[in-house]
Design a protein around this motif. Structure first.
Motif, PDB file in Angstrom:
ATOM      1  N   ILE A  18       0.663  -1.225   0.174  1.00  0.00           N
ATOM      2  CA  ILE A  18      -0.192  -0.058   0.005  1.00  0.00           C
ATOM      3  C   ILE A  18       0.725   0.882  -0.206  1.00  0.00           C
ATOM      4  CG2 ILE A  18      -2.116   1.595   1.067  1.00  0.00           C
ATOM      5  CD1 ILE A  18      -3.040  -1.486   2.034  1.00  0.00           C
ATOM      6  N   ASP A  19       0.890   1.952  -0.990  1.00  0.00           N
ATOM      7  CA  ASP A  19       1.313   3.714  -0.428  1.00  0.00           C
ATOM      8  C   ASP A  19       1.846   3.619  -0.305  1.00  0.00           C
ATOM      9  OD1 ASP A  19       2.185   3.327  -4.096  1.00  0.00           O
ATOM     10  OD2 ASP A  19       0.182   4.492  -4.842  1.00  0.00           O
ATOM     11  N   GLY A  20       2.447   4.257   0.650  1.00  0.00           N
ATOM     12  CA  GLY A  20       3.308   5.334   2.404  1.00  0.00           C
ATOM     13  C   GLY A  20       2.414   4.077   2.984  1.00  0.00           C
ATOM     14  N   PRO A  22       1.440  -0.280   5.473  1.00  0.00           N
ATOM     15  CA  PRO A  22       1.835  -1.621   5.191  1.00  0.00           C
ATOM     16  C   PRO A  22       1.937  -2.591   3.931  1.00  0.00           C
ATOM     17  CG  PRO A  22      -0.117  -1.395   5.966  1.00  0.00           C
ATOM     18  CD  PRO A  22       0.075  -0.114   5.452  1.00  0.00           C
ATOM     19  N   SER A  23       2.523  -3.783   4.045  1.00  0.00           N
ATOM     20  CA  SER A  23       2.793  -4.324   2.967  1.00  0.00           C
ATOM     21  C   SER A  23       1.723  -5.380   3.141  1.00  0.00           C
ATOM     22  CB  SER A  23       4.204  -5.239   3.025  1.00  0.00           C
ATOM     23  OG  SER A  23       4.466  -4.460   2.063  1.00  0.00           O
ATOM     24  N   VAL A  24       0.958  -6.274   2.364  1.00  0.00           N
ATOM     25  CA  VAL A  24      -0.783  -7.067   2.245  1.00  0.00           C
ATOM     26  C   VAL A  24       1.163  -8.465   2.250  1.00  0.00           C
ATOM     27  CG1 VAL A  24      -2.061  -9.189   1.639  1.00  0.00           C
ATOM     28  CG2 VAL A  24      -2.030  -5.858   1.454  1.00  0.00           C
ATOM     29  N   LEU A  25       0.834  -9.592   3.499  1.00  0.00           N
ATOM     30  CA  LEU A  25       1.591 -10.493   3.955  1.00  0.00           C
ATOM     31  C   LEU A  25       1.238 -11.225   4.078  1.00  0.00           C
ATOM     32  CD1 LEU A  25       5.242  -9.704   3.568  1.00  0.00           C
ATOM     33  CD2 LEU A  25       4.242 -10.875   6.250  1.00  0.00           C
ATOM     34  N   TYR A  26       1.834 -12.251   2.288  1.00  0.00           N
ATOM     35  CA  TYR A  26       0.984 -14.048   2.398  1.00  0.00           C
ATOM     36  C   TYR A  26       1.704 -14.735   3.842  1.00  0.00           C
ATOM     37  CZ  TYR A  26      -0.359 -18.714   1.309  1.00  0.00           C
ATOM     38  OH  TYR A  26      -1.496 -19.445   1.105  1.00  0.00           O
ATOM     39  N   ILE A  27       0.832 -15.183   4.598  1.00  0.00           N
ATOM     40  CA  ILE A  27       1.234 -16.144   5.517  1.00  0.00           C
ATOM     41  C   ILE A  27       1.469 -17.782   5.157  1.00  0.00           C
ATOM     42  CG2 ILE A  27       0.617 -17.531   7.890  1.00  0.00           C
ATOM     43  CD1 ILE A  27       1.833 -14.302   7.618  1.00  0.00           C
ATOM     44  N   LEU A 159      -1.633  -7.633   7.222  1.00  0.00           N
ATOM     45  CA  LEU A 159      -1.521  -5.883   6.863  1.00  0.00           C
ATOM     46  C   LEU A 159       0.129  -6.508   7.669  1.00  0.00           C
ATOM     47  CD1 LEU A 159      -4.074  -3.866   5.969  1.00  0.00           C
ATOM     48  CD2 LEU A 159      -2.639  -4.423   5.106  1.00  0.00           C
ATOM     49  N   GLN A 160       1.565  -6.203   7.194  1.00  0.00           N
ATOM     50  CA  GLN A 160       3.076  -5.717   8.188  1.00  0.00           C
ATOM     51  C   GLN A 160       3.410  -4.423   7.376  1.00  0.00           C
ATOM     52  OE1 GLN A 160       4.518  -6.964  11.947  1.00  0.00           O
ATOM     53  NE2 GLN A 160       1.894  -7.415  11.212  1.00  0.00           N
TER      54      GLN A 160
END
Length: 466
Positions: A18-20, A22-27, A159-160
């Motif tokens: 996401i601009d500015g 967190p990232s969507v992190l796959y688990i 989200l991380q």
């Protein structure tokens, strides 16, 4: 520019940034237990959502389970309700549960590695702060809150924000009697309980590479105790040898392919770290805490800091901690009496820990004033202890070998330390009331704890080796 191990694993699991933000992190793996999952399941139920990928969830009961008479109904009502709720939730949502009575039941951070569920290069989460334990295998592993548990159940993502990077190099040969628990307590005493806040820590150096997997897990387990988001160690031949042949490890050609991939998991020589710390192994001695956070640690032959050694900013908390502990500034810690000894928790309850303690106490008797609880981290650890005769050694020494669970690590089940009593514990936290209301906890290695069980007080295990 080269990449660090964290960056390699992170970048391979980012679904979207996401601009500015967190990232969507796959688990890859999601571990759950009875304490932080009920609200998450309720949230899914309220929204009419299924668990997105139930095969990637591993469930067990550990925090609230009793460690004696596990075949009987749980006495404490809240504990019983939470464990029962986990059973019904897993059944409803199609998740396999290693509950009480199952041969794989145990502490969540013990069973993942010993079953081969934890594998290098993975992203791993759990609603438990000590998820960093799994980082010993070269994974990005961290604890999440209940709302995030629900998020991962629903989407297999979380989200991380990308953490800062720290590398801690430990080089040299450890002194006799010094264990991995002493290494991490020493590091935390130098950095403080908040010194790694915002970082993911990579542990490296010749000393770390020379450790067993179980010893590495102890170090990564306590990364959170210095504020880090997590900690990890690059996988190597020690890692591969540990994983080979385990229940859920790859087999045959899949194993060969997995190892080839895992061998690429290391920090490049030109990788950049935001902070780098170097430690000499020979400077580390058997450690013990004296206060109410894991950063308040000293060598067993040292004295609690004098009041004038503490900054004005820290003085109020320092004095409050000593008042709670019933200790004095400037007091030597060696010789401090002990009432209880607890050997267990996700930090030090593996078969290697039990073997070490058994070897030390063989032919000895516990002090008459000390109660000793040894709690294996899983049914498999318990079974191995029985097959190897470790249970008999403990019985002859007056130690009580209990059944698997988190036990006296935290005051959440029946195993509580009475108010005002001192407990040398191999667990990871010494907060006020952590082991029971007004209980006093001194964190130490399994060897230091075993020696205290025999002598009834804090002693220097190096004197035994010498």
């Amino acid at each position: 520019m080269g990449k660090s191990l964290v960056e390699k694993i992170w970048d391979a699991h980012v679904v979207k940034t996401i601009d500015g933000g967190p990232s969507v992190l796959y688990i890859d793996r999601h571990f759950i237990h009875e304490v932080t999952s009920p609200q998450a399941f309720a949230g899914l139920r309220k929204r009419g959502l299924p668990v997105f990928r139930p095969k990637q969830i591993v469930a067990t009961a550990d925090h609230n389970v009793p460690t004696i008479l596990q075949h009987l109904p749980i006495k404490e009502e809240l504990s019983r309700q939470q464990v029962d709720k986990l059973v019904s939730n897993c059944k409803e949502f199609g998740i396999e549960l290693y509950g009480l009575g199952h041969p794989y039941q145990g502490i969540v951070h013990v069973i993942g590695p010993e079953l081969g569920v934890t594998q290098p290069g993975m992203t791993i989460v759990c609603g438990d702060s000590h998820t960093s334990t799994h980082g010993a295998f070269g994974t990005i592993a961290f604890g999440i809150g209940t709302s995030e548990v629900e998020m991962v159940m629903a989407t297999q993502c979380v989200l991380q924000s990308k953490p800062k990077l720290m590398r801690i190099n430990v080089d040299g040969e450890l002194n006799p009697g010094v264990l991995s628990k002493d290494i991490i307590l020493y590091i935390i005493s130098k950095l403080s309980a908040s010194g790694a806040t915002g970082y993911f820590v990579e542990y490296a150096g010749s000393t770390i590479r020379g450790l067993t997997m179980e010893a590495r897990m102890t170090i990564c387990n306590m990364s959170i105790e210095m504020g880090a988001r997590g900690g990890l160690i690059a996988p190597d031949e020690v890692t591969f040898k540990y994983l080979e042949g385990r229940e859920f490890s790859p087999k045959g050609k899949d194993w060969d392919a997995a190892v080839a991939k895992w061998k690429e998991l290391y920090s490049d020589q030109d990788a950049k770290f935001d902070s780098e710390i170097n430690i000499k192994a020979e400077d580390i001695q058997p450690m013990i805490t004296y206060g109410t956070n894991p950063g308040m640690g000293i060598g067993v032959d040292q004295s609690i800091p004098a009041e004038q050694e503490i900054t004005e900013k820290e003085k109020a908390g320092f004095l409050k901690s000593l008042q709670y502990m019933g200790l004095q500034a400037g007091q030597p810690i060696k010789g401090q009496k002990v009432d209880y000894v607890f050997i267990g928790s996700c930090t030090n309850s593996r078969i290697e820990d039990l073997r070490l303690v058994a070897g030390f106490v063989r032919g000895k008797k516990k002090a008459s004033n000390v109660e000793v609880w040894v709690v294996p981290g899983s049914k498999q650890v318990e079974k191995a202890a029985q097959e190897e005769g470790i249970d008999k050694i403990f019985e002859e020494a007056g130690f009580q070998l209990r059944q698997p669970g988190c036990s006296a690590c935290l005051g959440m089940n029946e195993d509580k330390i009475p108010a005002g009593k001192y407990c040398i514990s191999t667990s990871n936290r010494n907060f006020e009331g952590r082991q029971g209301p007004n209980a006093r906890t001194l964190l130490a290695s399994p060897l230091t704890a075993a020696l205290a069980a025999i002598t009834g007080k804090v002693e220097d295990v190096r004197e035994y080796f010498n």
